[in-house]
Design a protein around this motif. Structure first.
Motif, PDB file in Angstrom:
ATOM      1  N   THR A  33      49.967   9.409  19.183  1.00 14.19           N
ATOM      2  CA  THR A  33      50.970  10.248  18.525  1.00 14.19           C
ATOM      3  C   THR A  33      51.167   9.780  17.089  1.00 14.19           C
ATOM      4  N   PHE A  34      51.831  10.608  16.328  1.00 15.99           N
ATOM      5  CA  PHE A  34      52.059  10.343  14.914  1.00 15.99           C
ATOM      6  C   PHE A  34      53.540  10.491  14.600  1.00 15.99           C
ATOM      7  N   ARG A  35      53.947   9.897  13.471  1.00 10.80           N
ATOM      8  CA  ARG A  35      55.330   9.978  13.006  1.00 10.80           C
ATOM      9  C   ARG A  35      55.382  10.749  11.693  1.00 10.80           C
ATOM     10  N   GLU A  36      56.514  11.363  11.432  1.00 13.19           N
ATOM     11  CA  GLU A  36      56.696  12.179  10.223  1.00 13.19           C
ATOM     12  C   GLU A  36      56.413  11.419   8.932  1.00 13.19           C
ATOM     13  N   ASN A  37      56.807  10.151   8.880  1.00 13.92           N
ATOM     14  CA  ASN A  37      56.673   9.385   7.645  1.00 13.92           C
ATOM     15  C   ASN A  37      55.319   8.677   7.523  1.00 13.92           C
ATOM     16  N   GLU A  38      54.432   8.900   8.481  1.00 14.28           N
ATOM     17  CA  GLU A  38      53.111   8.275   8.473  1.00 14.28           C
ATOM     18  C   GLU A  38      52.238   8.898   7.378  1.00 14.28           C
ATOM     19  N   ASN A  39      51.457   8.058   6.703  1.00 18.13           N
ATOM     20  CA  ASN A  39      50.586   8.516   5.623  1.00 18.13           C
ATOM     21  C   ASN A  39      49.384   9.282   6.186  1.00 18.13           C
ATOM     22  N   ILE A  40      48.980  10.315   5.485  1.00 18.43           N
ATOM     23  CA  ILE A  40      47.838  11.145   5.902  1.00 18.43           C
ATOM     24  C   ILE A  40      46.564  10.315   6.040  1.00 18.43           C
ATOM     25  N   MET A  87      46.620  10.757  -2.736  1.00 14.03           N
ATOM     26  CA  MET A  87      46.950  10.997  -1.331  1.00 14.03           C
ATOM     27  C   MET A  87      47.803   9.889  -0.741  1.00 14.03           C
ATOM     28  N   SER A  88      48.027   8.819  -1.486  1.00 10.01           N
ATOM     29  CA  SER A  88      48.729   7.654  -0.952  1.00 10.01           C
ATOM     30  C   SER A  88      50.188   7.937  -0.601  1.00 10.01           C
ATOM     31  N   ASP A  89      50.793   8.946  -1.231  1.00  7.08           N
ATOM     32  CA  ASP A  89      52.195   9.229  -0.937  1.00  7.08           C
ATOM     33  C   ASP A  89      52.388  10.512  -0.113  1.00  7.08           C
ATOM     34  N   LEU A  90      51.311  11.011   0.495  1.00  3.27           N
ATOM     35  CA  LEU A  90      51.408  12.218   1.313  1.00  3.27           C
ATOM     36  C   LEU A  90      51.651  11.837   2.770  1.00  3.27           C
ATOM     37  N   THR A  91      52.660  12.429   3.370  1.00  5.99           N
ATOM     38  CA  THR A  91      53.027  12.085   4.735  1.00  5.99           C
ATOM     39  C   THR A  91      52.751  13.214   5.703  1.00  5.99           C
ATOM     40  N   VAL A  92      52.748  12.868   6.965  1.00  2.13           N
ATOM     41  CA  VAL A  92      52.555  13.828   8.052  1.00  2.13           C
ATOM     42  C   VAL A  92      53.592  14.936   7.972  1.00  2.13           C
ATOM     43  N   GLY A  93      54.848  14.565   7.706  1.00  2.00           N
ATOM     44  CA  GLY A  93      55.934  15.546   7.653  1.00  2.00           C
ATOM     45  C   GLY A  93      55.705  16.658   6.654  1.00  2.00           C
ATOM     46  N   LYS A  94      54.946  16.374   5.592  1.00  2.00           N
ATOM     47  CA  LYS A  94      54.669  17.385   4.567  1.00  2.00           C
ATOM     48  C   LYS A  94      53.541  18.326   4.972  1.00  2.00           C
ATOM     49  N   ARG A  95      52.694  17.903   5.922  1.00  2.00           N
ATOM     50  CA  ARG A  95      51.512  18.688   6.256  1.00  2.00           C
ATOM     51  C   ARG A  95      51.489  19.193   7.703  1.00  2.00           C
ATOM     52  N   MET A  96      52.322  18.634   8.580  1.00  2.00           N
ATOM     53  CA  MET A  96      52.263  19.001  10.003  1.00  2.00           C
ATOM     54  C   MET A  96      52.689  20.444  10.229  1.00  2.00           C
ATOM     55  N   ILE A  97      52.227  21.002  11.329  1.00  2.00           N
ATOM     56  CA  ILE A  97      52.665  22.318  11.789  1.00  2.00           C
ATOM     57  C   ILE A  97      53.947  22.090  12.581  1.00  2.00           C
ATOM     58  N   LYS A  98      55.013  22.765  12.175  1.00  2.00           N
ATOM     59  CA  LYS A  98      56.312  22.525  12.817  1.00  2.00           C
ATOM     60  C   LYS A  98      56.592  23.481  13.967  1.00  2.00           C
ATOM     61  N   LYS A  99      56.008  24.659  13.912  1.00  2.00           N
ATOM     62  CA  LYS A  99      56.217  25.627  15.000  1.00  2.00           C
ATOM     63  C   LYS A  99      55.091  25.405  16.011  1.00  2.00           C
ATOM     64  N   VAL A 100      55.431  24.748  17.115  1.00  2.00           N
ATOM     65  CA  VAL A 100      54.426  24.328  18.088  1.00  2.00           C
ATOM     66  C   VAL A 100      54.618  25.080  19.397  1.00  2.00           C
ATOM     67  N   GLU A 101      53.539  25.624  19.894  1.00  2.00           N
ATOM     68  CA  GLU A 101      53.525  26.305  21.195  1.00  2.00           C
ATOM     69  C   GLU A 101      53.277  25.257  22.274  1.00  2.00           C
ATOM     70  N   THR A 102      54.135  25.211  23.267  1.00  2.00           N
ATOM     71  CA  THR A 102      53.962  24.276  24.384  1.00  2.00           C
ATOM     72  C   THR A 102      53.711  25.076  25.658  1.00  2.00           C
TER      73      THR A 102
END
Length: 155
Positions: A33-40, A87-102
């Motif tokens: 799994t990944f965290r929002e603040n994790e670097n790309i 890319m050093s300051d780009l985080t998961v939270g900026k690029r992740m898909i937030k609307k997730v189908e489960t």
């Protein structure tokens, strides 16, 4: 003189095997799994190290926040180069898909296969009581289908 049957007592018919196989029987529970603040860049390293194409983004309570994939990372690489941005300051939270189908872990695995083909997703998270408990991928469904073949399909 009546005709006697030589057939023994028949057992009650069993449920078809496909009715017994649910998503939770084939889902992966030991997830990367990944965290929002994790670097790309860290995400890309994990994807390669674990041989996966994406994964769930969660908080400390294992609540699902989004999904991040190879494609999301590729977009970041492309944008970073085009706009000459580090890319050093780009985080998961900026690029992740937030609307997730489960999907429900109790769903029949064959119904899950239908959902994969309809929505064109590579993976679905399974959430119970607000927490991420697993994920099923297309490969997991293929594995289930091979096991079902012996019980229900004639080749």
């Amino acid at each position: 003189m009546g005709i006697k049957s030589f057939m023994g007592k028949r057992a009650a018919p069993e449920k078809p095997a496909d009715e017994l196989i649910s998503v939770k029987d084939y889902m992966t529970v030991n997830l990367v799994t990944f965290r929002e603040n994790e670097n790309i860049m860290d995400v890309m390293e994990k994807l390669i190290k674990h041989g996966i194409s994406g994964g769930c983004v969660v908080n400390e309570k294992m609540e699902l926040l989004g999904m991040i994939s190879e494609g999301d990372c590729m977009k970041e690489i492309s944008d970073s180069r085009y706009y000459n941005m580090p890319m050093s300051d780009l985080t998961v939270g900026k690029r992740m898909i937030k609307k997730v189908e489960t999907i429900d872990g109790n769903m029949n695995v064959l119904e899950a296969a239908r959902k994969f083909t309809e929505l064109k997703f590579r993976r679905f998270p399974i959430v119970e009581n607000g927490r991420l408990v697993g994920q099923i991928s297309q490969r997991d469904v293929l594995n289930a289908a091979l096991k079902l073949k012996a019980h229900t399909w004639n080749y």
